[in-house]
Scaffold this active site. Structure first.
Site, PDB file in Angstrom:
ATOM      1  N   ARG A 286      46.351  32.866  39.228  1.00 12.01           N
ATOM      2  CA  ARG A 286      45.171  32.949  40.083  1.00 12.01           C
ATOM      3  C   ARG A 286      43.899  33.311  39.326  1.00 12.01           C
ATOM      4  O   ARG A 286      42.865  33.507  39.939  1.00 12.01           O
ATOM      5  CB  ARG A 286      45.413  33.984  41.199  1.00 12.01           C
ATOM      6  N   HIS A 287      43.964  33.428  38.017  1.00  8.70           N
ATOM      7  CA  HIS A 287      42.780  33.865  37.264  1.00  8.70           C
ATOM      8  C   HIS A 287      42.272  32.828  36.275  1.00  8.70           C
ATOM      9  O   HIS A 287      43.047  32.206  35.578  1.00  8.70           O
ATOM     10  CB  HIS A 287      43.095  35.164  36.506  1.00  8.70           C
TER      11      HIS A 287
ATOM     12  N   ARG B 225      40.747  28.329  44.176  1.00  4.34           N
ATOM     13  CA  ARG B 225      41.828  28.890  44.990  1.00  4.34           C
ATOM     14  C   ARG B 225      42.099  28.046  46.231  1.00  4.34           C
ATOM     15  O   ARG B 225      43.262  27.765  46.551  1.00  4.34           O
ATOM     16  CB  ARG B 225      41.462  30.306  45.437  1.00  4.34           C
TER      17      ARG B 225
ATOM     18  N   GLU C   6      37.885  38.858  32.411  1.00  6.38           N
ATOM     19  CA  GLU C   6      39.100  39.591  32.731  1.00  6.38           C
ATOM     20  C   GLU C   6      40.244  39.042  31.895  1.00  6.38           C
ATOM     21  O   GLU C   6      40.514  37.842  31.932  1.00  6.38           O
ATOM     22  CB  GLU C   6      39.403  39.413  34.220  1.00  6.38           C
TER      23      GLU C   6
ATOM     24  N   GLU D 137      44.200  35.529  49.276  1.00 12.80           N
ATOM     25  CA  GLU D 137      42.784  35.619  49.619  1.00 12.80           C
ATOM     26  C   GLU D 137      42.003  34.414  49.075  1.00 12.80           C
ATOM     27  O   GLU D 137      42.131  34.044  47.918  1.00 12.80           O
ATOM     28  CB  GLU D 137      42.219  36.914  49.010  1.00 12.80           C
TER      29      GLU D 137
ATOM     30  N   SER E  26      35.857  36.302  50.604  1.00 11.06           N
ATOM     31  CA  SER E  26      35.485  37.682  50.850  1.00 11.06           C
ATOM     32  C   SER E  26      34.078  37.649  51.430  1.00 11.06           C
ATOM     33  O   SER E  26      33.216  36.930  50.935  1.00 11.06           O
ATOM     34  CB  SER E  26      35.507  38.435  49.514  1.00 11.06           C
TER      35      SER E  26
ATOM     36  N   ARG F 168      34.156  35.798  34.886  1.00  8.33           N
ATOM     37  CA  ARG F 168      34.824  37.098  34.849  1.00  8.33           C
ATOM     38  C   ARG F 168      35.516  37.269  33.493  1.00  8.33           C
ATOM     39  O   ARG F 168      36.397  36.486  33.157  1.00  8.33           O
ATOM     40  CB  ARG F 168      35.893  37.212  35.955  1.00  8.33           C
TER      41      ARG F 168
END
Lengths: 577, 577
Positions: B347-348, B551, B341, B497, B500, B339
């Site tokens: 959390r990233h 996670r 991002e 979370e 998913s 990602r």
């Protein structure tokens, strides 16, 4: 509720042959093939028009069809009309106790053909090559379970590779069914629902998908796809190119041969992993994104990374050594590696999977060599045992024989110099002058493989003590030598390299010296970071190796290309699907 | 032969404390720390000069040292002077039967201190936190195994984290050794060789490496590294930032806490893999290099690929669905995803590991939900059992308590709407007006996690039936609903979370409709390829989920950042090592 009754059947040619293709043995001229294709396309377009307007279609059917609740399209995973008490069967576990019982099977309509207007025979494939014959017959008046002529016609028109759910009784066929893997049972269908429809004409039939691929060219024939995608060969029926397979990835993957190859690949990984775990190796994960091209910078993918540049790792070498430096003693990793090499050979891809290991050396780097030898023999023996059925399936398409493996204690380990000597003395003319200080070419390797097979009766062997000039800077020079050979080795299967490994330099000063001697600047980005690892703290003597998973699978199975061993092969011209 | 006798000892400060750092509890002023650092640097530089010239050093030593063959630097993995008959021990398997025996141990010199001029005590760490006390004492005249004053002095000067091989007898200590994990044995050293030397001053000591990291800022303090890299906290001794840890990756990884975290991570993967394998799931591998940004194009890494562009996969979604379409029925995969991002949160990361699965649905998507629930509970119970020791080690640094798990049959599954209702009715003031058709924010999720913990006594729960607007185009709308909710769910651990998943649309027309409704052009590159998969042949109803491995590990262990769970964390500003 999406229940509707499309009538793709009208669009389909009458099915008398086993599939949408010419009968076995019959040669199809290119012209005829083109004609047939145009016709089929027309029919497909018609079918699509009709399917898009089910209401218009339904008007043509008598609304009083007494079987109307027993068939149709149903987007629910489990149509409400199926009996909830019927056993959901798997073909693998079907037995005599099922005779006469009402069951439900979810399967692909592999093939269906009408026998007159009142009967249809079908092949229902549940998974891999597990298929069973289904029979659908118009019921006698007063029967409890009504099958109408309309229903038989509709089912007879279901396109191949449609996903259906059928309710049926399990019966004994008059004689064993030869066309299906399940030979001693058949299903007498009473309900049939389409859960997911295939197109009226498949981009590639299952029969074609399950034939050997011979054309792995990266060049797409753009001018006339109809002619070039399926070409004639000596095989019984048309075959497709690898590009056509990739364009029809769903059918490619449904071919039992591809599923069998995937199953072998899975077990190779599992055997590698479980063997090393049981020998106290710990898994690690190397990153794909790296900050510097650690192995020299050639053939590396580069990308913008926020305000910097990033590279895609060409090997986990650096990272498995960090794990050893970090005190992990024995590690292994399975993950993707990348090479931006513009090569189109049966042995190259731009993304492939590496099986890597690295371990501390206690007395000699031979410990590493032996561990790798043992894990590979464990894999080879293991897949022969665990994947016997899969290998049989694969061999029916890509013929091969068992690879010759050494008896325990009789492993063949030649030095590089011994290998070159064998080539000079007993190899083909052109290798009379090969030298001990030059790396081997692929033809040399193959010729040596043949010589070793003849002499030692093995397809699996080790070449040890590679010349210093043929190995990367991190290879440890053999301290007992004059400096010209390393404690590094390659492993071969059928004359092709499957593993590269050896002892690494663990002393930073020695490493820096070698890097300089190789003409590389030890202060350059990735190199400096690499050397610094050994300056951070005392790093134990260690060695390891990297196995090309795609190579092991394809060489072991004698596949014509590593692309067949990959899930989604990546080549310089192909990034999809 | 690289045998030589460096005397780094001369360069090292007298070792009276347990390590090169301030005694426990003592507060070090910044000024004093700076001064100490400058002094240590000077000493290190001196040591380097001396080490580089061992000959000069040797002149100062009496050449008639009677123990000269019993110690020194030796680049061979197994120094020739070590007795070949001595048992090579592992500390884990040391037992009373070893008393009085001569053994060889390879270990890191975790610490060494002189006791006068004739005796040295050391901590030898073999792996993780397995260390044993070693004692070296000048031998009495006429002893068989000579230990000289020179030898003791030289060993006393071996820098911490140097890799050594010692020959010793196993003895019972006067009293149990508190400073080492091995308490009931000690080694009386008679030979000691340095196999790989650490620097005179480590970039980060093991003690610091093994303390909790609190600063995960991506911003390097460039102006004054000496001051900022180790900051004072409430912990007993200085701590380092994550960036300092990454700059000293070898010491970071040697910290028992990091090894324990890695061990937990390995078992999470293994439990996921073995559970799904035993439930007929087949492994697959998704590619990293893809031809089009399939999930919309935001936050995707892009790179030149020969004459084209390539992207790095953001998820294996497309590919696991191809496997189902290709007839694999149940698949799982473990691999990297990317990602782009530009987020710096705990959390990233830009590269992380996904645990993915996908399966055919027979009757209801709840089958998928339950399978995922079972595999996660299997993982949670499994690591508690298998990694009890590792978890204890981790908790000594990062305190946490057992996560609360539901009793079998009492799993907590709320609908999204029920979750929002709970927040509105019992949550904090600011969530009084949350709506059922809007996705939850991270603070909402955490607040809901606290509410559920209080109400249902579990840290692990499912939110099902997410609103259509909050899910990607491939999520199947609940056919029993008015179209506003999907058969899609998230799993949470401690209010965060971790998974998913849900049912996917398997009908191409329905899929195209949803894509249009989402305002996406169904003809755009990756999207068209995606829809076409479902047009190639009938694809069974299916669903699946993706678990964030980093996670799961960090939330389960209550780590302050996912970076601690990764082997080589990748953040927008950090690509090395």
């Amino acid at each position: 509720m999406d229940k509707q009754q499309p009538s793709s059947s009208a669009a389909l040619p009458d099915r008398t042959a086993a599939n949408d293709e010419a009968p076995e043995g019959e040669k199809v001229s290119k012209k005829a093939a083109k004609k047939a294709e145009a016709k089929a396309k027309k029919a497909a377009a018609k079918a699509e028009r009709q399917a898009a307007n089910p209401a218009a279609q339904q008007q043509q059917e008598p609304s009083e069809d007494p079987a109307k609740d027993n068939y149709g399209k149903d987007l629910h995973p489990f149509p409400a009309a199926l009996s909830p008490s019927a056993e959901k069967i798997n073909l693998r576990s079907l037995g005599d106790s099922h005779f006469g019982k009402v069951v439900v099977l979810r399967a692909w309509m592999q093939n269906v053909r009408m026998q007159g207007a009142k009967m249809a025979f079908m092949e229902l494939r549940e998974e891999r090559n597990w298929a069973i014959q289904g029979v659908l017959q118009v019921s006698k008046e007063g029967s409890e379970n009504v099958v109408s002529k309309n229903m038989v016609k509709w089912v007879g028109g279901i396109p191949a590779e449609t996903f259906v759910a059928v309710e049926a009784t399990v019966e004994k066929p008059y004689e064993p069914i030869k066309s299906c893997r399940v030979t001693d049972y058949e299903l007498h269908i009473r309900k049939c629902f389409v859960l997911a429809a295939a197109p009226a004409m498949l981009g590639m039939t299952l029969a074609v998908a399950n034939r050997a691929i011979t054309n792995f060219s990266d060049e797409e024939a753009k001018e006339a796809p109809g002619e070039k995608t399926e070409t004639e060969t000596e095989q019984a029926g048309p075959v497709a190119t690898m590009l056509t397979h990739l364009d029809n990835i769903v059918m490619h993957k449904r071919a039992p041969v591809q599923q069998a190859i995937a199953d072998v690949r899975i077990e190779v990984k599992e055997l590698f992993r479980s063997y090393l775990r049981s020998h106290n190796f710990r898994e690690f994960e190397a990153p794909c994104l790296i900050g510097a091209a650690s192995e020299g910078g050639a053939n590396v993918f580069q990308l913008p990374y926020f305000n910097k540049e990033a590279f895609l790792a060409q090997s986990p070498q650096f990272y498995k050594q960090i794990e050893i430096a970090g005190g992990r003693k024995r590690v292994f990793g399975i993950g993707p590696v990348f090479r931006a090499e513009n090569s189109n050979t049966p042995r190259h891809m731009t993304e492939f999977t590496g099986l890597d290991m690295e371990m501390e050396i206690v007395e000699s780097y031979q410990e590493v060599l032996h561990m790798l030898e043992r894990v590979l023999l464990h894999i080879f023996h293991g897949i022969k045992e665990r994947c016997a059925e899969e290998i049989k399936t694969i061999r029916s398409i890509y013929p091969s024989e068992d690879v010759l493996l050494p008896e325990p204690g009789k492993e063949v380990r030649l030095s590089f110099a011994e290998g070159q000597k064998l080539l000079r003395e007993e190899g083909p003319e052109e290798f009379r002058d090969v030298r001990d200080d030059e790396d081997m070419s692929t033809p040399q390797e193959k010729a040596l493989g043949a010589l070793i097979r003849a002499k030692y009766h093995t397809d699996f062997y080790v070449l040890d003590k590679f010349p210093e000039s043929a190995r990367p800077f991190y290879a440890k020079v053999d301290p007992e030598s004059d400096g010209s050979v390393t404690n590094a080795f390659d492993f071969f299967l059928c004359g092709q390299e499957i593993l590269s490994g050896g002892q690494r330099i663990n002393d930073p000063d020695e490493l820096e010296g070698r890097i300089r001697a190789k003409g590389v600047d030890p202060a350059s980005g990735g190199i400096k970071d690499y050397i610094d690892i050994f300056r951070q703290a005392g790093v134990p003597p260690h060695g390891g190796g990297g196995i090309g998973l795609d190579r092991v699978v394809s060489f072991y199975l004698n596949l014509p290309s590593v692309q067949l061993a990959a899930y989604f092969p990546r080549t310089p011209k192909r990034l999809t699907p």
